[in-house]
Design an enzyme around this catalytic site. Structure first.
Site: not given
Length: 665
Positions: A404, A471
């Site tokens: 990322e 998540h």
């Protein structure tokens, strides 16, 4: 000296004497500037200095080998990059004194600046992201098919950072035309190479990345120039990354205050004999290419030029403090033109509206690139980009390695290269791995050197789907407090499409939050075609006089579900839609009318956006209030996955009671 000269084996090859002399003068100039700066530092006329003495051959050799329209990303010790690119010295001096003729309006110091005029992107202190930015610039060049090379510098200490690994891996996987230049100068501040890595040569790492690599004598300007020149020509025709390790030494401290007491004296003496400028000068004189008289004359001219430019910078007035300018320059000014929606519409789920928005953006902007994990043929874990590869091609819809941080840095590099980028975080939680370039690079870019960061980061977020602690976060508060970022958080499909297109249009970095639980549960008539919705304009979903209810994202739907049970509650319901910029006017106007306010957020309480809104209301509407402002938020725990635990965690189940209690106050 004779023995050491053998270690600096100068080979002029086919190069002209004119070129050979120019390389010497290009090295001499930054050396003489540095000698001047060290005197001024001792006199207290500059505040800090990072010396590149002994490393000039690398900066000068690389920069001379590249074309002026090719980007270079230097570090602290690369004054030779700036002077070889012929930046006027008085502008450099002004930069170092924090004056207006510099490049950052006094907002950053030394070499923490970039300039599109000279195709230089200055460093940030976090080091590693620099290589990711170079990847983005190189990707832009590859997509434009313009046969350009990008060169980026780092030190041997910086190679220990994970961002460096990520960038090298990306460049290799995507075959990007970039030169990774490691200046191995012996020490990262005071830490020797033996404590930084455990391989003989950093260039050996190239094998692991499937990347060509070379070791170059960084004190030999002819070797540097020749090798880089030949590689650059080759890369322009056959795009690929190359890893270069330049062996050199840092003759001064990390910065002058650090000193060099930790360096063994014999090591200093050894490298002192290998001085890149003195050795090269002797070579030129011995071979009749240059003379002692010419050297003295050139030195005199350069010194006089330095003094003249220093005087000009010194006579420049100190920067004028201008509060409006400081605040205005945090973001690039956007000439927003609202594009009204078409009358025709179709019912779409939130997920479909986002997909439609992305398609519209890709159709309008041919220079827009979408990057993310599994977003290409697979269509992303939520299938939002399904079919995009066949529509727009793999060049513009790019699967990324799991990295990322470097991908966000690369997105910034695309923006530097006049392109647009969208990065999909597979889950908003994973943005923590890319946090640094967002808050330290994208957010500060325009304020620091007027460079826009035309990047949208898509953030699938939120609970209610049993996804657990890794998540399910709704982590908008990580970014709403960072000046330079815009934060968008729609609750409805039509808003999501229009706000996403506005995000793509905007030249500032945008965090675009998409609640996963709403993806397939919320439907709405969504206008067809291309339209935009202004940032900083909340939606007033219901009007009433009893109370002001403020929320965003899934919280808006929790509010509406609650109010369906109580038809007698007459409330202003405000859907914020964007959190930065925030529609303060609508909030305060409503509270002044109703006298009561409740703010609902899915995030945990402390440090959330509700706290700031509550403070704004208290500061601006205190005399209008009939009750304390109420905040409702989720528990101060990570979010669990088991349904009953997750239900207990979420603010949804506490909102109804808190609303009734406030109405009774």
């Amino acid at each position: 000296m004779a023995e050491e000269k053998l270690l600096l084996d100068f080979d002029k090859k086919e190069y002209s004497n004119e070129l050979l002399v120019s390389l010497y003068l290009k090295m001499l100039k930054p050396r003489l500037i540095e000698e001047k700066m060290l005197i001024l530092l001792r006199q207290g006329k500059i505040s800090k200095w990072f010396s590149g003495i002994g490393q000039e051959a690398i900066s000068v050799g690389i920069t001379s080998a590249l074309r002026k329209d090719e980007y270079i990303l230097p570090m602290h010790r690369n004054l030779g990059v700036f002077t070889t690119r012929e930046i006027p010295m008085y502008r450099l001096f002004s930069q170092w004194q924090g004056k207006a003729n510099g490049f950052t309006n006094g907002r950053d110091r030394s070499f923490h600046f970039g300039t599109q005029e000279y195709n230089i992107v200055g460093m940030i202190s976090h080091l590693g992201p620099q290589l990711g930015v170079a990847c983005g610039i190189a990707l832009g060049n590859l997509l434009k098919n313009n046969n350009k090379v990008t060169a980026v510098f780092t030190g041997e200490g910086g190679t220990s950072e994970g961002d460096v690994h990520e960038a090298l891996n990306i460049a290799s996987v995507w075959n990007l035309p970039v030169l990774f230049c490691i200046e191995n100068n012996g020490y990262g501040l005071s830490t020797p190479t033996s404590e930084q890595y455990n391989c003989k040569n950093l260039a050996d790492r190239g094998v692991g990345y499937g990347m060509e690599s070379h070791i170059i004598d960084g004190n030999n300007v002819l070797e540097v120039y020749d090798k880089v020149n030949r590689l650059a020509e080759s890369i322009r025709q056959n795009p690929r990354p190359v890893l270069l390790e330049f062996k050199t030494f840092r003759m001064r401290g990390h910065e002058e205050a650090s000193g060099t007491k930790y360096v063994p004296e014999e090591l200093m003496q050894h490298w002192g004999l290998k001085d890149p400028i003195e050795n090269y000068k002797e070579y030129l004189i011995e071979n009749g290419i240059f003379s002692v008289e010419e050297d003295l004359q050139k030195r005199s001219i350069i010194k006089a030029d330095i003094d003249s430019h220093w005087q000009r910078a010194n006579e420049e007035e100190k920067i004028q403090v201008d509060l409006d300018k400081e605040l205005k320059d945090v973001y690039k000014t956007v000439d927003f033109k609202e594009i009204l929606p078409e009358k025709s519409s179709k019912e779409l789920r939130l997920i479909d509206a986002i997909s439609e928005g992305l398609k519209e953006g890709m159709r309008k902007y041919n220079d827009l690139v979408i990057m993310g994990q599994d977003i290409a043929d697979y269509g992303g874990v939520f299938k939002i980009t399904e079919g995009f590869v066949s529509a727009f091609g793999k060049d513009r819809v790019r699967n990324t390695p799991i990295c990322e941080s470097a991908i966000i840095s690369a997105a910034y590099g695309l923006s530097v290269n006049s392109m647009k980028a969208i990065v999909e975080m597979q889950f908003a939680d994973f943005v923590s791995s890319g946090f640094n370039p967002i808050v330290n690079l994208l957010a500060k870019s325009h304020y620091r050197w007027s460079q826009s960061a035309d990047v949208v980061v898509r953030m699938p977020c939120g609970g209610g789907v049993g996804a657990g602690p890794f998540h399910s976060q709704t982590n908008e508060a990580w970014f709403t407090k960072t000046p330079g970022l815009k934060v968008v958080y729609p609750a409805f499909p039509a808003d999501a499409k229009g706000l996403l297109l506005t995000s793509i249009e905007d030249s500032n970095p945008v965090l675009f939050f998409e609640h996963k639980a709403l993806y397939r549960s919320v439907r709405q008539e969504v206008p067809e075609g291309y339209y935009t919705i202004p940032f900083g304009k909340a939606a007033l979903l219901q009007e009433g006089n009893d109370i002001t209810i403020i929320s965003y994202g899934a919280g808006v739907h929790w509010v509406l579900e609650t109010l369906e049970k109580y038809s007698e509650i007459n409330a202003d319901v405000i859907d914020l839609r964007t959190l930065q910029p925030l529609d303060i006017e609508t909030i305060l106007s409503s509270v002044k009318k109703t006298g009561k306010a409740i703010i609902l957020q899915e995030d945990s309480m402390f440090g959330g956006i509700a706290s700031d809104i509550s403070a704004l209301i208290m500061e601006n509407c205190f005399r209008y209030l009939d009750a304390p402002v109420k905040r409702v938020a989720s528990l101060e725990t990570p979010i669990p996955f088991e349904p009953s635990l997750e239900s207990q965690y979420l603010a949804k189940n506490r909102f109804e009671k808190e609303l009734q209690d406030l109405l009774k106050f």
